[in-house]
Design a protein around this motif. Structure first.
Motif, PDB file in Angstrom:
ATOM      1  N   LYS A  90       4.376  -3.563  -5.074  1.00 47.23           N
ATOM      2  CA  LYS A  90       5.406  -3.220  -4.101  1.00 47.23           C
ATOM      3  C   LYS A  90       6.758  -3.044  -4.793  1.00 47.23           C
ATOM      4  O   LYS A  90       6.964  -3.483  -5.919  1.00 47.23           O
ATOM      5  CB  LYS A  90       5.463  -4.285  -3.019  1.00 47.23           C
ATOM      6  CG  LYS A  90       4.220  -4.305  -2.140  1.00 47.23           C
ATOM      7  CD  LYS A  90       4.341  -5.297  -0.996  1.00 47.23           C
ATOM      8  CE  LYS A  90       3.101  -5.241  -0.103  1.00 47.23           C
ATOM      9  NZ  LYS A  90       3.185  -6.211   1.020  1.00 47.23           N
ATOM     10  N   ALA A 134      10.982   1.909   2.081  1.00 47.10           N
ATOM     11  CA  ALA A 134      11.490   0.548   2.239  1.00 47.10           C
ATOM     12  C   ALA A 134      11.178  -0.234   0.973  1.00 47.10           C
ATOM     13  O   ALA A 134      10.278   0.119   0.202  1.00 47.10           O
ATOM     14  CB  ALA A 134      10.862  -0.134   3.449  1.00 47.10           C
ATOM     15  N   ALA A 167      12.076  -4.399  -1.115  1.00 48.49           N
ATOM     16  CA  ALA A 167      12.869  -5.617  -1.223  1.00 48.49           C
ATOM     17  C   ALA A 167      14.217  -5.225  -1.832  1.00 48.49           C
ATOM     18  O   ALA A 167      14.268  -4.560  -2.871  1.00 48.49           O
ATOM     19  CB  ALA A 167      12.165  -6.637  -2.109  1.00 48.49           C
ATOM     20  N   GLN A 221      15.613  -0.697   8.665  1.00 44.96           N
ATOM     21  CA  GLN A 221      14.239  -0.209   8.505  1.00 44.96           C
ATOM     22  C   GLN A 221      13.869  -0.007   7.045  1.00 44.96           C
ATOM     23  O   GLN A 221      12.683   0.092   6.718  1.00 44.96           O
ATOM     24  CB  GLN A 221      14.050   1.095   9.283  1.00 44.96           C
ATOM     25  CG  GLN A 221      14.708   2.318   8.658  1.00 44.96           C
ATOM     26  CD  GLN A 221      16.213   2.422   8.893  1.00 44.96           C
ATOM     27  OE1 GLN A 221      16.830   1.530   9.482  1.00 44.96           O
ATOM     28  NE2 GLN A 221      16.796   3.518   8.443  1.00 44.96           N
ATOM     29  N   ARG A 222      14.868   0.003   6.156  1.00 43.39           N
ATOM     30  CA  ARG A 222      14.610   0.197   4.727  1.00 43.39           C
ATOM     31  C   ARG A 222      14.402  -1.129   4.001  1.00 43.39           C
ATOM     32  O   ARG A 222      14.132  -1.135   2.794  1.00 43.39           O
ATOM     33  CB  ARG A 222      15.786   0.938   4.050  1.00 43.39           C
ATOM     34  CG  ARG A 222      16.359   2.151   4.749  1.00 43.39           C
ATOM     35  CD  ARG A 222      15.350   3.252   4.980  1.00 43.39           C
ATOM     36  NE  ARG A 222      14.815   3.832   3.786  1.00 43.39           N
ATOM     37  CZ  ARG A 222      15.209   5.020   3.273  1.00 43.39           C
ATOM     38  NH1 ARG A 222      16.175   5.698   3.844  1.00 43.39           N
ATOM     39  NH2 ARG A 222      14.623   5.518   2.200  1.00 43.39           N
ATOM     40  N   ARG A 236      12.398  -4.461   3.476  1.00 44.30           N
ATOM     41  CA  ARG A 236      11.235  -5.331   3.677  1.00 44.30           C
ATOM     42  C   ARG A 236      11.631  -6.792   3.515  1.00 44.30           C
ATOM     43  O   ARG A 236      11.108  -7.669   4.187  1.00 44.30           O
ATOM     44  CB  ARG A 236      10.114  -4.969   2.697  1.00 44.30           C
ATOM     45  CG  ARG A 236       9.380  -3.679   3.030  1.00 44.30           C
ATOM     46  CD  ARG A 236       8.067  -3.559   2.295  1.00 44.30           C
ATOM     47  NE  ARG A 236       8.254  -3.492   0.853  1.00 44.30           N
ATOM     48  CZ  ARG A 236       8.073  -4.503   0.019  1.00 44.30           C
ATOM     49  NH1 ARG A 236       7.699  -5.687   0.470  1.00 44.30           N
ATOM     50  NH2 ARG A 236       8.259  -4.353  -1.276  1.00 44.30           N
ATOM     51  N   SER A 237      12.534  -7.045   2.590  1.00 42.36           N
ATOM     52  CA  SER A 237      13.112  -8.372   2.426  1.00 42.36           C
ATOM     53  C   SER A 237      14.459  -8.202   1.743  1.00 42.36           C
ATOM     54  O   SER A 237      14.738  -7.161   1.131  1.00 42.36           O
ATOM     55  CB  SER A 237      12.194  -9.286   1.611  1.00 42.36           C
ATOM     56  OG  SER A 237      11.984  -8.763   0.308  1.00 42.36           O
ATOM     57  N   ARG A 242      12.804 -12.923   6.492  1.00 47.59           N
ATOM     58  CA  ARG A 242      12.809 -11.918   5.430  1.00 47.59           C
ATOM     59  C   ARG A 242      14.048 -12.008   4.546  1.00 47.59           C
ATOM     60  O   ARG A 242      14.270 -11.150   3.692  1.00 47.59           O
ATOM     61  CB  ARG A 242      12.693 -10.513   6.044  1.00 47.59           C
ATOM     62  CG  ARG A 242      11.302 -10.249   6.597  1.00 47.59           C
ATOM     63  CD  ARG A 242      11.267  -9.141   7.629  1.00 47.59           C
ATOM     64  NE  ARG A 242      11.962  -7.921   7.237  1.00 47.59           N
ATOM     65  CZ  ARG A 242      12.184  -6.891   8.061  1.00 47.59           C
ATOM     66  NH1 ARG A 242      11.773  -6.956   9.315  1.00 47.59           N
ATOM     67  NH2 ARG A 242      12.808  -5.817   7.641  1.00 47.59           N
TER      68      ARG A 242
END
Length: 264
Positions: free
Chosen positions: A38, A95, A97, A117-118, A120-121, A208
């Motif tokens: 990721k 998206a 981190a 929305q972009r 993830r964390s 998050r």
């Protein structure tokens, strides 16, 4: 003999090429490791470019897709947030981190505010709430920073680093300032710090968000660390015993453990 940070910098830039994009007249630059896992976007603080994450990029760059960003001479957090969103569009990264350090930990909150929305964390690393947290430090006095010429500020910081005790961190910082970071860029980042205002509540779940700090951070005082944590009472709070203001360089094992958890 183990490789120094400057050795690692040379290895990093032989392995990955810099990419560029002009957004509203400002040049953005980044290294993209293209790793299989990721994605995480790494944003440096006031001093240096995206390669300040050199140890992390070399250690985790094949395991994760790490995008280490050099952002332009811009103080406004909303402008920086919108520029980063355009970079992510350009590299087809919906998206990730979002991992900020110091000043970038501040404006990364605005990225999450404007482009939730972009995200993830979100990792708010060695950060602060607003400019008042650092106002007692003469280096971050607002009147001084707003009145000093960029060249004078740059020369002062370069001199401070050259007169500091010898260390690999100081060597890397000297290369960054002497060869890679313009006076205008450094000054814009300092303006962003001293003019910063508290970020409104974020529209992403607290689960998050990670607030990361270090007990031995010489720039962010304990009261400022506590204030930032209190802004995110339900977020994950991670304190490293050591790492100073640059845990990605001074405590890479601890820092990378946080990054792996947040990027998963």
């Amino acid at each position: 003999m183990s490789a120094t940070l400057l050795d690692k910098l040379a290895e990093l830039e032989s392995r990955y090429a810099w990419n560029t994009l002009t957004v509203d007249g400002h040049e953005w630059r980044w290294l993209d490791t293209g790793g299989a896992g990721k994605a995480a976007v790494l944003l440096p603080g006031s001093v240096g470019d995206g390669a300040m994450f050199v140890s992390t990029l070399l250690s985790l760059g094949e395991r994760l897709r790490l995008v280490a960003v050099t952002y332009p001479a811009e103080a406004d957090p909303a402008t920086l947030a919108d520029g980063l969103a355009q970079v992510m569009d350009y590299i087809d990264l919906p998206a990730a981190a979002i991992v900020g350090s110091s000043f970038a930990a501040y404006w990364a909150q605005h990225f999450a505010l404007l482009h939730p929305q972009r995200v993830r964390s979100l990792v708010i690393g060695n950060g602060f709430t607003d400019g008042s947290d650092l106002a007692d430090n003469p280096l971050f006095d607002r009147r001084y920073v707003e009145g000093v010429e960029p060249e004078a500020l740059h020369a002062e910081w370069l001199g401070r680093i050259r007169n500091a005790p010898a260390s690999e961190l100081a060597q890397l910082q000297e290369v960054m300032l002497a060869q890679r970071q313009s006076p205008e860029n450094l000054h814009a980042r300092f303006l962003g710090v001293v003019r910063s205002m508290p970020c409104p509540a974020l529209p992403i779940p607290a689960s998050r968000i990670t607030v990361l700090d270090c007990q031995d951070d010489p720039l962010i005082p304990p009261a400022a660390r506590a204030r930032l944590r209190s802004n995110y009472p339900e977020a994950r709070h991670t304190t490293l015993e050591r790492g100073g203001h640059y845990p990605h360089l001074l405590n890479p094992v601890g820092y990378e453990a946080v990054l792996l958890r947040c990027a998963s």
